[in-house]
Structures are given as C-alpha cells and as structure tokens.
Scaffold this motif. Structure first.
Motif, PDB file in Angstrom:
ATOM      1  N   UNK A 189      13.100  -8.452 -19.210  1.00 46.72           N
ATOM      2  CA  UNK A 189      12.452  -9.171 -20.311  1.00 46.72           C
ATOM      3  C   UNK A 189      11.386  -8.328 -21.003  1.00 46.72           C
ATOM      4  N   UNK A 190      10.641  -7.527 -20.228  1.00 41.97           N
ATOM      5  CA  UNK A 190       9.511  -6.781 -20.781  1.00 41.97           C
ATOM      6  C   UNK A 190       9.694  -5.262 -20.720  1.00 41.97           C
ATOM      7  N   UNK A 191      10.914  -4.819 -20.427  1.00 44.15           N
ATOM      8  CA  UNK A 191      11.204  -3.380 -20.371  1.00 44.15           C
ATOM      9  C   UNK A 191      10.300  -2.644 -19.377  1.00 44.15           C
ATOM     10  N   UNK A 192       9.918  -3.321 -18.298  1.00 42.33           N
ATOM     11  CA  UNK A 192       9.036  -2.699 -17.313  1.00 42.33           C
ATOM     12  C   UNK A 192       9.701  -1.475 -16.695  1.00 42.33           C
ATOM     13  N   UNK A 194       4.599  -1.624  -6.799  1.00 42.84           N
ATOM     14  CA  UNK A 194       5.082  -0.768  -7.872  1.00 42.84           C
ATOM     15  C   UNK A 194       4.133  -0.881  -9.051  1.00 42.84           C
ATOM     16  N   UNK A 195       4.101   0.144  -9.869  1.00 41.35           N
ATOM     17  CA  UNK A 195       3.302   0.106 -11.088  1.00 41.35           C
ATOM     18  C   UNK A 195       4.207   0.208 -12.298  1.00 41.35           C
ATOM     19  N   UNK A 196       3.781  -0.430 -13.385  1.00 39.92           N
ATOM     20  CA  UNK A 196       4.534  -0.345 -14.633  1.00 39.92           C
ATOM     21  C   UNK A 196       4.167   0.971 -15.311  1.00 39.92           C
ATOM     22  N   UNK A 246      -0.625   6.590 -16.416  1.00 33.86           N
ATOM     23  CA  UNK A 246      -0.065   5.852 -17.549  1.00 33.86           C
ATOM     24  C   UNK A 246       0.268   4.407 -17.184  1.00 33.86           C
ATOM     25  N   UNK A 247       0.127   4.044 -15.896  1.00 31.13           N
ATOM     26  CA  UNK A 247       0.466   2.692 -15.449  1.00 31.13           C
ATOM     27  C   UNK A 247      -0.437   1.660 -16.109  1.00 31.13           C
ATOM     28  N   UNK A 248       0.156   0.515 -16.503  1.00 29.40           N
ATOM     29  CA  UNK A 248      -0.628  -0.526 -17.164  1.00 29.40           C
ATOM     30  C   UNK A 248      -0.858  -1.747 -16.281  1.00 29.40           C
ATOM     31  N   UNK A 249      -0.047  -1.949 -15.262  1.00 32.08           N
ATOM     32  CA  UNK A 249      -0.246  -3.048 -14.322  1.00 32.08           C
ATOM     33  C   UNK A 249       0.603  -2.821 -13.079  1.00 32.08           C
ATOM     34  N   UNK A 250       0.356  -3.634 -12.059  1.00 34.11           N
ATOM     35  CA  UNK A 250       1.076  -3.482 -10.807  1.00 34.11           C
ATOM     36  C   UNK A 250       1.825  -4.736 -10.404  1.00 34.11           C
ATOM     37  N   UNK A 251       2.798  -4.547  -9.528  1.00 30.16           N
ATOM     38  CA  UNK A 251       3.588  -5.638  -8.949  1.00 30.16           C
ATOM     39  C   UNK A 251       3.567  -5.469  -7.443  1.00 30.16           C
ATOM     40  N   UNK A 252       3.009  -6.473  -6.739  1.00 29.94           N
ATOM     41  CA  UNK A 252       2.866  -6.369  -5.293  1.00 29.94           C
ATOM     42  C   UNK A 252       3.636  -7.441  -4.561  1.00 29.94           C
ATOM     43  N   UNK A 281      10.782  -8.093 -10.022  1.00 37.71           N
ATOM     44  CA  UNK A 281      11.113  -6.749 -10.521  1.00 37.71           C
ATOM     45  C   UNK A 281      12.244  -6.817 -11.535  1.00 37.71           C
ATOM     46  N   UNK A 282      13.286  -7.558 -11.193  1.00 36.92           N
ATOM     47  CA  UNK A 282      14.441  -7.672 -12.090  1.00 36.92           C
ATOM     48  C   UNK A 282      14.052  -8.376 -13.389  1.00 36.92           C
ATOM     49  N   UNK A 283      13.248  -9.431 -13.290  1.00 39.04           N
ATOM     50  CA  UNK A 283      12.867 -10.213 -14.473  1.00 39.04           C
ATOM     51  C   UNK A 283      12.016  -9.394 -15.441  1.00 39.04           C
ATOM     52  N   UNK A 284      10.976  -8.753 -14.934  1.00 38.82           N
ATOM     53  CA  UNK A 284      10.069  -8.030 -15.833  1.00 38.82           C
ATOM     54  C   UNK A 284      10.719  -6.763 -16.392  1.00 38.82           C
TER      55      UNK A 284
END
Length: 265
Positions: free
Chosen positions: A161-164, A181-183, A188-194, A155-158
C-alpha cells in the motif's frame, strides 16, 4: 509532493482537554500553538522553536463514522501520491477507512485507515503543507514505529500500500522472537516495524512517536510535575534513553534522550 510515498510526514495528537494539553506540551517541550480557527475545527498547528512539529486537536464528544468515540492518542501519517488510490488499495487488502478522505483546506488531502493488524495510520497527500520539519532538536519528532503482533502481515500490507522498502535491522533472534525492520536502509530510514510478540500486550501495539529530549531524568520529572504519567522506563538503548509517557488526556508517546545512548555490549 517531495516526500516519497510511505515516508512519515505528519503527526498529530487527539486530546480530550485542549488547555491542559497545551500547558503540558509547552511546559515539557516549549511548543507554541496556532489555532487555525472554526473552519478547521480549531485544529492547532504545533511549532518547536518555529519549526513545524505537527497538530493538536480537541476530540472530546467526537465520534468515528461508525459511532465509536474518538480517544486521546498520537497519530502518524504517511505521505502518499494519491490518497484516493492508496485508500482503495488499502481496503482491497483488508484495511478499513475510519476517517473519510477529505481536503484540508489548501494544505492537502487526508484519510485515516485501520490496517489489517488493527493499527490506525493516516495518509497525507500534500499540497501547501508538506509536513513536519526535520530538525532533530529536543522537542521535535525523532522516530516513528509500528509495533505489531502480526509482523508478516504488516510487512506485506505496508509494502503493497505504501511502497515500503523494509530492511531487516541486525540479525534476527534464533527463535525469531523479535524482528525489526526499517523503511529504508541506515540513515535514510523514515520509520520502523517491530515484532511485538512476547514484548508487549496487543492493546499496547500500534504506531508510536518518539520526541527528543536533552536529558531523561529532567524530562521525566517535568512530565510528573505537569500532570503526565510515566508508563514505562526509562530504559537504555543504543538510540538513547527511552521512556513511554502519557499526557493528561492519556495520549501516549515516547521520549528519547539521544545524548544518553548506550552502546550495545
């Protein structure tokens, strides 16, 4: 660029048998392939009913800069405004550049990193090629996610680095055993983090690509007929009936029959 930094924008498959891969994916999804020629290492553009899906490349005999052989896998690339600057930020935060930053003709500029959680992700700075086309049709990519045992670190990295813009999905479990979580919020979400801790072994984590299918049972039968393997599922979910597949080279991906979605009850 018209897609904001951090948006999923390109996918491609590295395979070790190009012809069997083309037979498999054309049979399963109806994809068409365009060989870009020797100057692009015979990288193939993939289309689904004319709409751009991603890329396909034979990596047999190829190695990373550190000498490790390239393996069959699906890769996800996130849009960036400046790949050189974003790569510098990524490495300052514990990532490693594993494929060098380079111009891909006039299409764009790319690089691939191994993030601090050991997940591979590509960066794509678009020029003439923005990315895949969002159609939602069967045979097209419908979702992307990073499953990790290091949810907080990812979560912290993306975010850095990628303005998630990571938005928690639903209520967390009482013991925080699964978080997602979703970006971006909602549609409007483009991807998820599980959080995959306790859900899957570490070797199964990383970025995953979902393709839409009309019906799960017919698709799974076709996978087996074409020489692929069903690794997991199908399982019912509010987002479709989902299964994990490996193509004949061993590159894994998910299929989702969205018409078979089951409401949570």
């Amino acid at each position: 660029m018209t897609r904001t930094t951090g948006t999923s924008t390109w996918i491609d498959a590295s395979v070790t048998d190009l012809e069997s891969a083309k037979t498999f994916y054309s049979g399963l999804f109806g994809w068409e392939f365009e060989d870009l020629g020797e100057s692009f290492g015979h990288y193939h553009l993939v289309r689904n009913n004319g709409a751009l899906v991603g890329g396909l490349m034979d990596v047999s005999g190829m190695t990373c800069p550190d000498g490790e052989p390239l393996v069959a896998e699906w890769g996800v690339h996130l849009a960036v405004d400046d790949v050189d600057a974003r790569a510098a930020t990524a490495t300052s935060r514990g990532a490693r550049l594993v494929m060098p930053i380079e111009d891909i003709g006039s299409f764009g500029r790319s690089g691939t990193i191994l993030d601090p959680t050991e997940a591979l992700v590509g960066m794509w700075q678009a020029r003439d090629l923005e990315g895949y086309e969002f159609t939602g049709d069967p045979g097209s990519p419908v979702w992307f996610e990073l499953m990790t045992h290091e949810f907080d670190a990812a979560s912290a990295f993306y975010t850095a680095v990628f303005d998630a813009n990571l938005v928690p999905m639903g209520e967390p479990m009482d013991d925080d055993s699964f978080r997602y979580s979703t970006n971006g919020p909602g549609e409007s979400a483009s991807w998820g983090l599980g959080d995959a801790t306790g859900v899957m072994p570490k070797e199964a984590t990383g970025w995953r690509v979902y393709f839409g299918v009309e019906a799960s049972e017919a698709a799974l039968a076709k996978v087996t007929e074409l020489g692929g393997t069903v690794l997991d599922g199908p399982v019912d979910s509010p987002f479709g009936r989902i299964a994990t597949i490996a193509d004949p080279s061993g590159a894994s991906f998910q299929i989702s029959a969205m018409s078979e979605a089951v409401a949570e009850g």
